[in-house]
Every structure is written in structure tokens, then in C-alpha cells.
Design an enzyme around this catalytic site. Structure first.
Site, PDB file in Angstrom:
ATOM      1  CD  GLU A 131      22.661  63.884 -13.482  1.00  0.00           C
ATOM      2  OE1 GLU A 131      21.974  64.812 -13.048  1.00  0.00           O
ATOM      3  OE2 GLU A 131      23.694  64.046 -14.174  1.00  0.00           O
ATOM      4  N   PRO A 132      23.718  58.785 -15.258  1.00  0.00           N
ATOM      5  CG  PRO A 132      23.054  58.464 -17.474  1.00  0.00           C
ATOM      6  CD  PRO A 132      22.792  59.316 -16.275  1.00  0.00           C
ATOM      7  CD1 TRP A 153      21.553  54.154 -11.156  1.00  0.00           C
ATOM      8  CD2 TRP A 153      20.337  52.299 -11.401  1.00  0.00           C
ATOM      9  NE1 TRP A 153      22.297  53.275 -11.900  1.00  0.00           N
ATOM     10  CE2 TRP A 153      21.572  52.110 -12.059  1.00  0.00           C
ATOM     11  CE3 TRP A 153      19.397  51.253 -11.425  1.00  0.00           C
ATOM     12  CZ2 TRP A 153      21.898  50.947 -12.732  1.00  0.00           C
ATOM     13  CZ3 TRP A 153      19.728  50.087 -12.092  1.00  0.00           C
ATOM     14  CH2 TRP A 153      20.964  49.937 -12.735  1.00  0.00           C
ATOM     15  NE  ARG A 204      17.703  17.180   0.436  1.00  0.00           N
ATOM     16  CZ  ARG A 204      17.416  16.484  -0.649  1.00  0.00           C
ATOM     17  NH1 ARG A 204      16.162  16.090  -0.859  1.00  0.00           N
ATOM     18  NH2 ARG A 204      18.357  16.190  -1.527  1.00  0.00           N
ATOM     19  N   GLY A 217      20.533  22.161  -3.890  1.00  0.00           N
ATOM     20  CA  GLY A 217      19.923  22.426  -5.188  1.00  0.00           C
ATOM     21  C   GLY A 217      18.582  23.124  -5.074  1.00  0.00           C
ATOM     22  CD  GLU A 274      19.240  54.365  -0.188  1.00  0.00           C
ATOM     23  OE1 GLU A 274      19.684  55.462  -0.563  1.00  0.00           O
ATOM     24  OE2 GLU A 274      18.028  54.088  -0.222  1.00  0.00           O
ATOM     25  CD  GLU A 297      33.141  48.676  -3.220  1.00  0.00           C
ATOM     26  OE1 GLU A 297      33.426  47.466  -3.078  1.00  0.00           O
ATOM     27  OE2 GLU A 297      31.979  49.079  -3.459  1.00  0.00           O
TER      28      GLU A 297
END
Length: 420
Positions: free
Chosen positions: A146-147, A175, A304, A376, A399, A403
């Protein structure tokens, strides 16, 4: 678990990246065949769709969902008796790594099934839903956050009040991936307030909101959140305004009766148990993303040329690639070990947190380094590496953030002082 490159005879000037090998003690012929099947499907069917639709922020097309259902991958962890493959978290994560290597969203949609949204009290209905889940016709969404309740899940305020034979749900969820396209939404709600001295998680339950794909039921509205990455399905901000859910659509714990146990706090425990498997699954997806970045770099460093040489000839870039590959292998070995523990029934909340932390932070580092090696060109949408980087960045957040994983781990290692 080596991934040394091999030089194919038909392209003698290019070394192709070799995919990971399933070695002992994890190897079985059945697992090896499943991994190869997933690898072919990811490269041949998922990757072309991802390259076309991800830049458009498009959703996973119906035909791809149907193919996943045909392969049985919505029911990897569902028992064979209920129509699933009857396999474990190990196989679930192994397939998901292969799919995430092509498009993380396709690996993620598998988590919206696997028996989710089937734990109702009526055993006959449960069996029916399990069969649908395994077949891909019961794909859901989970409304937990929730918020003001993300990491602090016990702070859920969305309220469900009993009214006759229904629960009436009012509140705000955020979410919620795949909400509109789903067949159901599993909603974490508060049905009672904790009493003084009780855990804040008491009074939380999961309700099953059955709905039509592509539509919201009366009382439910929402808007899609515009994300940096993780395209393939939409993520929603939802408002519940008197949504009615039948009392029988309560998710129950094993051995639990029905709605008479509505204030037991089982919803919070169910969410935590779900998150343990989800975190190992996230680790596998992160490994898939990082592996994609490494494999793309193996090709790009040969393609490259600068200063008259392919840039892969320069030691600094070769050593960077070596460190990236070693990090991926380490994370893969770890998630396989924790998946095995889950399949053995070993309580491993700490290990699940550790592997989620280690693998997702690794994926951010590796995909970021891959963009650097692409120069780039890595900062354009012409290359897949920017998609890997965008999707990897999310894995350290959903999930449970990095932290939160550190908090889980440290709480198992170190007591808090009385002054804390």
C-alpha cells in the site's frame, strides 16, 4: 557450472558464449532435459517477442502465455495429481533463469500461478483451481503493498468488513503487477485490529477476488504505473471502494477451517511464506539477467574494434568480463543451494534473504558493467543490454528491498540491546 566459450567451426572468427551446465550434485537427466527445453524456448520464442515489445512497453502476448501453459510451466510446483509437473523450487528457479535471460517478465508471470490463489476451504474447488493454475487458465495478481505499507507489511490498512455472506473491501493498494489481466487478485486485508500487546500483524487475512481477464469488478478502479523497466505486464495502483468478495473466497492455512478464523493473523504468515520462495525466484531471475549481460558482452567485445583490434583484446576489458562471469556463477550456485533447501523442507528465511540480497546486487553491478563495456552503444535502445540493466535495477527493490534482506539476516545473527 562452467560457462567457457567454444569456437564453432562455422564461425571460426567468433567465440560464442556457452550457457551454464547443470553439474553434480544437481544434475539428473530429467533436469538437464528441462533446462535445455527452457533454453531453446527462451531463445527461439521469448527473445524475439521481448526485442519487439519491450521497447513499446507492450504486454506479454496471449500466444506466449498459451505456450507456457502447453509446456506445463505454470504448474512446475503443482503436484502431478493436480495436473502439474510435480517438481520443486529448484526446477522452478532453473526454468525461470532461462526465461529471464530472454525477458524477465516471462519468468515473472510464472509466479502468478504455481498454485497461487487456490488455498480455499472447499477441497473440491481447491482441486479445480489447482488444475486451472497448472494449465495456465488461473493466472493471478497479488495485492500486498500500500502507499504506507511496503517494507512494513504489518501496517496494511485496507479493510475488509463482513456483511452477510460477503466481505466488503475498502482501501488502496499499490504495486500490483498483472492486476487487470489476471483471473484473480489475492488481496491482503485487515479484518480486525490487534489488541494491546498483540502483534501488529494480527487481523490480516488474504482474500481471493475472482474477476474477468482484462476488466475490474464493480468497486475496483486503478491506473497503470509508468515504470522505468519491467515491461511485459502492467503494474497497477488500485482503489477498492466497497468491493464485495464472497466469504468462501478466503485463503486458508493448512488445516484451518473457514471464515470463522478470520482474525488469526494467518494472512501475514502466508505472505511471509510466499516471500521466501519469491526471493529465491528473484535471485534466479537476477542471475538470468546478469548472465544475459555477460553473454552479450562476449559477443560485443569481439564485434567492436578500436585502435586496430577487437576491444576484447584489451586486458582491462577481459578482466572485467572475467569478474562479471565469476559473480554470476557464484550467485547461481547459491540460489540452487537455497532452492534445494526449500525443496527439502528446511526453514531458510535467512538463506532466502541472503541469496536475494547477493544475487540482485550482483545483477545491478554486472549489468551496469556490461553497459560500460558496450560504451555509447550500451546507452541506446539498439542493444539488449540496457533492458537487462533496467530490469536488474528493480530486483533489489521488489520482494523486499536489499535493506530489508539485511535486516532479516542481521536479526538472525545479532540480538538487539535493551536500549534499542
Amino acid at each position: 557450472m562452467t560457462s567457457t566459450a567454444s569456437r564453432p567451426a562455422e564461425t571460426a572468427d567468433t567465440w560464442l558464449p556457452a550457457p551454464p551446465v547443470l553439474h553434480s550434485p544437481w544434475h539428473t537427466p530429467e533436469r538437464a532435459a528441462l533446462m535445455e527445453q527452457a533454453r531453446r524456448f527462451a531463445v527461439d520464442e521469448v527473445l524475439p517477442v521481448a526485442n519487439e515489445l519491450d521497447p513499446q512497453k507492450g504486454e506479454i502476448p496471449r500466444h506466449l502465455l498459451e505456450r507456457l501453459g502447453e509446456l506445463g510451466w505454470f504448474g512446475i510446483t503443482v503436484s502431478a495429481a493436480d495436473g502439474g509437473l510435480g517438481l520443486g523450487v529448484f526446477e522452478y528457479c532453473m526454468v525461470s533463469e532461462e526465461l529471464a535471460r530472454a525477458w524477465m517478465s516471462v519468468a515473472s508471470i510464472l509466479a502468478r500461478s504455481q498454485g497461487m490463489g487456490t488455498a480455499v476451504a472447499d477441497p473440491d474447488r481447491r482441486r479445480e483451481l489447482l488444475r486451472r493454475s497448472a494449465g495456465g487458465s488461473w493466472i493471478g495478481a497479488v495485492a500486498l503493498s500500500e502507499p504506507e505499507a511496503g517494507s512494513d507489511l504489518a501496517n496494511v490498512q485496507t479493510r475488509a468488513v463482513r456483511d452477510g455472506d460477503d466481505w466488503v473491501v475498502t482501501g488502496h493498494k499499490r504495486w500490483c503487477g498483472n492486476a487487470k489481466a489476471a483471473d484473480f487478485i489475492q488481496v491482503l486485508v485487515r479484518v480486525a485490529d490487534p489488541q494491546p500487546g498483540e502483534s501488529r500483524s494480527r487481523g490480516l487475512r488474504n482474500l481471493l477476488l475472482v474477476k474477468e481477464r482484462g476488466a475490474f469488478p464493480p468497486g475496483l478502479s486503478g491506473h497503470a504505473i509508468d515504470k522505468v523497466g519491467y515491461h511485459g505486464f502492467l503494474t497497477w495502483d488500485l482503489t477498492f471502494d466497497g468491493v464485495r468478495i464472497p466469504a468462501a473466497d478466503l485463503i486458508v492455512a493448512p488445516g484451518e477451517g473457514g471464515s470463522d478464523a478470520a482474525d488469526s493473523g494467518a494472512g501475514f504468515r502466508e505472505a511471509q511464506a510466499f516471500l521466501n520462495t519469491a526471493r529465491v525466484h528473484t535471485a534466479a531471475r537476477a542471475v538470468g539477467l546478469a548472465r544475459a549481460a555477460v553473454e552479450d558482452c562476449v559477443l560485443y567485445l569481439q564485434e567492436r574494434a578500436q585502435f586496430g583490434h577487437p576491444i576484447g583484446d584489451f586486458q582491462a576489458l577481459r578482466f572485467a568480463l572475467a569478474e562479471m562471469a565469476a559473480d554470476v556463477e557464484q550467485a547461481r550456485a547459491f540460489y540452487r543451494q537455497v532452492a534445494h533447501l526449500l525443496d527439502e523442507g528446511v526453514p531458510c528465511e535467512r538463506e532466502a534473504a541472503m541469496v536475494k540480497l547477493q544475487a540482485t546486487e550482483m545483477a545491478v553491478r554486472v549489468t551496469n558493467q556490461a553497459m560500460q563495456l558496450h560504451g555509447g552503444n550500451g546507452y541506446t535502445t539498439e542493444r539488449q543490454v540496457e533492458r537487462h540493466w533496467r530490469d536488474a535495477r528493480l530486483t533489489t527493490i521488489f520482494e523486499g528491498t536489499s535493506e530489508i534482506q539485511k535486516r532479516i539476516i542481521s536479526n538472525t545473527m545479532l540480538p538487539r540491546s535493551p536500549l534499542g
